[in-house]
Design a protein around this motif. Structure first.
Motif, mmCIF file in Angstrom:
data_model
loop_
_atom_site.group_PDB
_atom_site.id
_atom_site.type_symbol
_atom_site.label_atom_id
_atom_site.label_comp_id
_atom_site.label_asym_id
_atom_site.label_seq_id
_atom_site.Cartn_x
_atom_site.Cartn_y
_atom_site.Cartn_z
ATOM 1 N N GLU A 105 0.835 -1.214 0.000
ATOM 2 C CA GLU A 105 0.000 0.000 0.000
ATOM 3 C C GLU A 105 0.864 1.256 0.000
ATOM 4 N N LYS A 106 1.958 1.239 0.753
ATOM 5 C CA LYS A 106 2.864 2.391 0.787
ATOM 6 C C LYS A 106 3.491 2.619 -0.586
ATOM 7 N N PHE A 124 0.730 3.967 -3.109
ATOM 8 C CA PHE A 124 -0.101 5.061 -2.617
ATOM 9 C C PHE A 124 -0.583 6.003 -3.717
ATOM 10 N N LYS A 125 0.250 6.332 -4.672
ATOM 11 C CA LYS A 125 -0.091 7.313 -5.713
ATOM 12 C C LYS A 125 -0.663 6.676 -6.981
ATOM 13 N N PHE A 126 -0.878 5.377 -6.963
ATOM 14 C CA PHE A 126 -1.314 4.677 -8.174
ATOM 15 C C PHE A 126 -2.691 4.048 -7.958
ATOM 16 N N HIS A 127 -3.470 4.029 -9.030
ATOM 17 C CA HIS A 127 -4.787 3.394 -8.978
ATOM 18 C C HIS A 127 -4.574 1.896 -8.804
ATOM 19 N N SER A 128 -4.871 1.397 -7.618
ATOM 20 C CA SER A 128 -4.641 -0.019 -7.319
ATOM 21 C C SER A 128 -5.480 -0.406 -6.105
#
Length: 192
Positions: A94-95, A98-102
């Motif tokens: 998750e870290k 964080f900035k990606f659509h996932s």
């Protein structure tokens, strides 16, 4: 808190059946569903960093021991790791993403895993799934998402004598009983 309460509990307590093939519920397995653009380097790194394998090709299963990567869909892989490592692995993924659509989801306790061993495992599975179980259609290392009778399941052959099956935990008894019935002594069809 007692030690017994901190240990993971499988759906069927390690159920086992020996017939044409052996069917065994596997111990608790860490499973993390990762959805996103599998071609993006951060998504690849999140999956491969936990599993220790390269990103799998389409419909591929790459596993050794409790670690592996399973291609589930064009935008999804299932990351396998030891059960007790899942919380740290999810946090790390998750870290990184964080900035990606996932989407990173711990599905360890929502799934059950079975190991099939024996020379007749293609025939046993062919009795239950509409998937083509021939060696050309499903070579070892290729994963199938299909059905076993009335429920969804994923399965792959690690070799001609060893396969893995993953299903929802809620249908684990049903799947075990299906596999047990299909592997009953005297029920060999000898097709594959």
């Amino acid at each position: 808190m007692s030690e017994a309460l901190t240990q993971p509990v499988t759906a069927l307590g390690g159920a086992r059946f020996d017939g044409l093939i052996s069917v065994r519920e596997m111990p608790a397995q860490g499973m993390i569903s990762l959805r996103g653009d599998l071609a993006l380097p951060p998504v690849k790194n999140a999956a491969t960093g936990v599993a220790g394998f390269d990103m799998p090709a389409r419909r591929a299963a790459q596993c050794a021991g409790q670690r592996g990567l399973l291609w589930m869909a064009p935008d999804e892989v299932l990351v396998l790791c030891p059960y007790d490592e899942v919380p740290a692995a999810v946090a790390s993924m998750e870290k990184l993403l964080f900035k990606f659509h996932s989407l990173v989801t711990d599905v360890s306790d929502a799934r059950a895993m079975f190991e099939l061993r024996g020379g007749g495992l293609r025939d046993v599975l062919a009795k239950l799934t509409p998937a083509d179980m021939s060696a050309t259609a499903l070579p070892p290392g290729e994963l199938r998402r299909s059905r076993l009778a009335q429920v969804p399941a994923a399965f792959w052959l690690e070799s001609e004598a060893r396969a893995q099956v993953i299903c929802y935990r809620s249908v684990a008894r049903y799947v075990f009983d299906l596999l047990k019935s299909a592997a009953r002594p005297g029920s060999a069809v000898g097709f594959h």
